[in-house]
Design an enzyme around this catalytic site. Sequence first.
Site, PDB file in Angstrom:
ATOM      1  N   GLU A 245      39.854  35.580  62.848  1.00 46.28           N
ATOM      2  CA  GLU A 245      40.657  34.474  62.156  1.00 46.28           C
ATOM      3  C   GLU A 245      42.011  34.307  62.787  1.00 46.28           C
ATOM      4  O   GLU A 245      42.791  35.114  62.518  1.00 46.28           O
ATOM      5  CB  GLU A 245      40.680  34.657  60.766  1.00 46.28           C
ATOM      6  CG  GLU A 245      39.161  34.681  59.934  1.00 46.28           C
ATOM      7  CD  GLU A 245      38.602  33.409  60.034  1.00 46.28           C
ATOM      8  OE1 GLU A 245      39.261  32.382  60.073  1.00 46.28           O
ATOM      9  OE2 GLU A 245      37.224  33.395  59.641  1.00 46.28           O
ATOM     10  N   CYS A 279      48.408  29.523  58.734  1.00 47.48           N
ATOM     11  CA  CYS A 279      47.394  29.348  59.859  1.00 47.48           C
ATOM     12  C   CYS A 279      46.973  27.606  59.725  1.00 47.48           C
ATOM     13  O   CYS A 279      46.786  27.315  60.882  1.00 47.48           O
ATOM     14  CB  CYS A 279      46.630  30.380  59.937  1.00 47.48           C
ATOM     15  SG  CYS A 279      45.579  30.197  58.419  1.00 47.48           S
TER      16      CYS A 279
HETATM   17  P1  NAD Z   1      49.388  39.471  65.106  1.00 51.44           P
HETATM   18  O1  NAD Z   1      48.434  39.046  66.083  1.00 51.44           O
HETATM   19  O2  NAD Z   1      50.305  39.671  65.822  1.00 51.44           O
HETATM   20  O3  NAD Z   1      49.002  40.708  64.122  1.00 51.44           O
HETATM   21  C1  NAD Z   1      48.079  40.911  63.197  1.00 51.44           C
HETATM   22  C2  NAD Z   1      47.466  42.029  63.245  1.00 51.44           C
HETATM   23  O4  NAD Z   1      46.961  42.627  64.299  1.00 51.44           O
HETATM   24  C3  NAD Z   1      48.446  42.846  62.659  1.00 51.44           C
HETATM   25  O5  NAD Z   1      48.275  43.830  61.754  1.00 51.44           O
HETATM   26  C4  NAD Z   1      48.901  43.790  64.017  1.00 51.44           C
HETATM   27  O6  NAD Z   1      49.422  45.102  63.706  1.00 51.44           O
HETATM   28  C5  NAD Z   1      47.625  43.928  64.459  1.00 51.44           C
HETATM   29  N1  NAD Z   1      47.396  44.195  65.922  1.00 51.44           N
HETATM   30  C6  NAD Z   1      48.430  43.990  66.984  1.00 51.44           C
HETATM   31  N2  NAD Z   1      48.027  44.298  67.930  1.00 51.44           N
HETATM   32  C7  NAD Z   1      46.806  44.709  68.148  1.00 51.44           C
HETATM   33  C8  NAD Z   1      45.818  45.482  68.762  1.00 51.44           C
HETATM   34  N3  NAD Z   1      45.913  45.393  70.314  1.00 51.44           N
HETATM   35  N4  NAD Z   1      44.636  45.637  68.333  1.00 51.44           N
HETATM   36  C9  NAD Z   1      44.324  45.673  66.915  1.00 51.44           C
HETATM   37  N5  NAD Z   1      45.080  45.246  66.165  1.00 51.44           N
HETATM   38  C10 NAD Z   1      46.626  44.749  66.739  1.00 51.44           C
HETATM   39  O7  NAD Z   1      49.372  38.405  63.983  1.00 51.44           O
HETATM   40  P2  NAD Z   1      50.594  38.047  62.726  1.00 51.44           P
HETATM   41  O8  NAD Z   1      51.908  37.562  63.548  1.00 51.44           O
HETATM   42  O9  NAD Z   1      50.362  39.002  61.996  1.00 51.44           O
HETATM   43  O10 NAD Z   1      49.937  36.751  62.338  1.00 51.44           O
HETATM   44  C11 NAD Z   1      50.045  35.289  62.527  1.00 51.44           C
HETATM   45  C12 NAD Z   1      48.984  34.819  63.052  1.00 51.44           C
HETATM   46  O11 NAD Z   1      47.935  35.002  62.048  1.00 51.44           O
HETATM   47  C13 NAD Z   1      49.227  33.384  63.122  1.00 51.44           C
HETATM   48  O12 NAD Z   1      49.046  33.066  64.771  1.00 51.44           O
HETATM   49  C14 NAD Z   1      48.395  32.720  62.141  1.00 51.44           C
HETATM   50  O13 NAD Z   1      47.892  31.282  62.653  1.00 51.44           O
HETATM   51  C15 NAD Z   1      47.418  33.661  62.218  1.00 51.44           C
HETATM   52  N6  NAD Z   1      46.544  33.610  60.997  1.00 51.44           N
HETATM   53  C16 NAD Z   1      45.270  32.955  60.870  1.00 51.44           C
HETATM   54  C17 NAD Z   1      44.585  32.911  59.614  1.00 51.44           C
HETATM   55  C18 NAD Z   1      43.051  32.562  59.839  1.00 51.44           C
HETATM   56  O14 NAD Z   1      42.530  32.732  58.548  1.00 51.44           O
HETATM   57  N7  NAD Z   1      42.624  31.851  60.744  1.00 51.44           N
HETATM   58  C19 NAD Z   1      45.163  33.303  58.619  1.00 51.44           C
HETATM   59  C20 NAD Z   1      46.486  33.990  58.430  1.00 51.44           C
HETATM   60  C21 NAD Z   1      47.250  34.052  59.803  1.00 51.44           C
END
Ligand code: NAD
Length: 502
Positions: A245, A279
Site C-alpha cells: 500500500e 496517502c
Molecule cells: P516509509 O516508506 O518511509 O516507511 C514505511 C515503513 O517502512 C516504516 O516502518 C519504515 O521503518 C519501514 N522501512 C523503511 N525502509 C525499509 C526497508 N528497506 N525494508 C523494510 N521496511 C522499511 O513511509 P512513511 O514515510 O512511513 O509513510 C508515508 C508514505 O506511506 C506515503 O508515501 C504515503 O502515501 C504512504 N501511505 C500509503 C497508504 C496506503 O494505504 N496506500 C497509507 C498510508 C501511507
Amino acid sequence: MTTTETTPAAPDTLLKSVDPATGEVIATYPIADEDAVRAAVAKARTAAATWGALSFDERRKHLLRWSSRLVADSEEFTQLIHKENGKPLDDAFLELMLALEHIAWAAKNAKKLLSPKKVSPGALMSNFAARLEHRPLGVIGVIGPWNYPVYTPNGSIAYALAAGNTVVFKPSEFSTGIGNFLADAFKKANPELPEGVFETINGYGATGAALVKSGVDKIAFTGSTATGKRIMAAAAENLTPVLLECGGKDAVIVAGDADVKAAADAVAWGATANSGQTCAGVERVYVDRSVREEFVAEVKRILSDIKPGSDAKAAYGPMTMPSQIDIVRRHIEDALKKGGTAVLGGPESIKGPFIEPVVLVDVDEDSEAVAEETFGPTVTIRTVDGVDEAVELANKSKYGLSSAVYSKKNGLDIARRLRVGATSVNSVLAFAAIPGLPFGGVGDSGIGRIHGEPGLREFVRPHSIAVQRFTVPGMALLSYTRTDSTMKLLRKLVPFLHGRHK
Ligand code: NAD
C-alpha cells in the site's frame, strides 16, 4: 515499553520517539536487530498453531475484546497519538474510530467469507465432491507508516488476525509508541492467549528489512513507493508474497455541473487535514473552466481561516516527519518556477514544523508539485475544458490510489473512467470509511488490497479439495484403466458440452 523481548540494548541501539511539535523525546525503545526479529517471528510461528486452530467465532471474540479494550483506553490512546504523531485529539479519535470499524468488520465477516464452501464439480467429474477451503498463511509481517498509525496498519493487522494468522508488526519509527499501545491492548484484552499472536518489533528501516528476510509468510507493507519497491525486491529472494500500500497523487475532478461550494469544502479539507499527510488525500484538482473562478475563490476563502498548531483549536498539527518539510518546500518552489501561481500562501507558509495551507493554480503538469506525492497541506488546481481533459490528466499520473469526482449528474460515469483503486463521488475519502470496500492502488500506488472481502483473502491460501465419492465403471479418466469406449463417449459428450455456441 515494548511488547517483544529484545536483547538488552546499548544506548546507541535505542530508538527515540519524539513529539513532532516540540522535538521533545517522549520515550525510548530498544531497536530489534536481526536476532530479535527472528525470535519474534519464531514466537509468532508457535502461536500460529493455537490461534490458527481457533474457530472463527473464537477469534471474533478475541478481536472484539481488543476493540473494547481500545475503547476503554481511548482517552490515554488519543493523547499518545496526539503527542507522538502531532494530529489534533479529535482527529486521533476519528482515526481510532475508523480502525475499530475495520476490526469489527474483519472479525464479523471472516466466518462468512472464509468458511469452507462446496463447489460444483462439473458434469465430467460429477462423481466427486469439490470443496474450497481457506487456510491462514501463518505469520504475517506488517510494516506500517506513521501518518495514520492506527487506522492504516490495522487494515492489515485486523484482517490477518481474523483470517487466522499471527502478526509481527514493525510500526514506523515515528509512531513506535502508538504501535506498541495497539499490541499491548490486544494482550491486555486477551491474557489467556499465548504470547506471539500479535507482536511488535521496534526500529528503523533495517528492522523492517530484517522482517522481510525473516521467513514470514507474507509482508503487508504500507508506506512510500520507494520503500515498497525495495521490499518487493528483497522479498523476491524467498518468493515471500507482498501486499504493498504505497503513495498516491490523488486527483479531484470538479465538473461544470458540480455543487461548487461542496466541492471546495471537501477539497480544502481533503488537501490539508492531517497536514496533508494522507496517502489518499487531495493533491491535484481539475476544475471545469465554467466554475473555476468560483471554485478557486471558495477554496481560498475556506483555507485562509485554517491554521495548523498543536493547541486544542488547531485544524491540523505539525509535519510528523521533519524531512518531509523540505520536500513540500521543493514542490512549492518548483511549481512557482515553472509558471504556477500561489493564490494562497507559498514558501513562506512553512513555519518550523507547521505548514499553513498553500493553494497553487495553473501549475505545469510536469512539475514536482503535480507529478510527485507532496504529502503536505498544499493543493494544485488546474482549469480544464470539460470532463475528457480532466480524466486524461487525472489518469496521467504514475500513481493510481484513489480520487474524487464532483458532478450532480455524471459522477458515477466519470468515476468509472479513472485508473485508480477507489473513487468518492460528491465527497472525498469516503471509501476509506466503509470497511466493506477494498482499498489499494494501481501503478506506483501498490499491489493488492486491504479492507473488505479482498482484504481478508490477502491473508489466506485457497485449498482446493476434490473427494471421490464413487467410481463410475468405464469412466476412470485419471487411470490407465481408461477404456476406448470411455474415450468414444467423451468425444460425443464434449461437443455437446462445449461446442454448441455459434
Ligand atoms: P516509509 O516508506 O518511509 O516507511 C514505511 C515503513 O517502512 C516504516 O516502518 C519504515 O521503518 C519501514 N522501512 C523503511 N525502509 C525499509 C526497508 N528497506 N525494508 C523494510 N521496511 C522499511 O513511509 P512513511 O514515510 O512511513 O509513510 C508515508 C508514505 O506511506 C506515503 O508515501 C504515503 O502515501 C504512504 N501511505 C500509503 C497508504 C496506503 O494505504 N496506500 C497509507 C498510508 C501511507
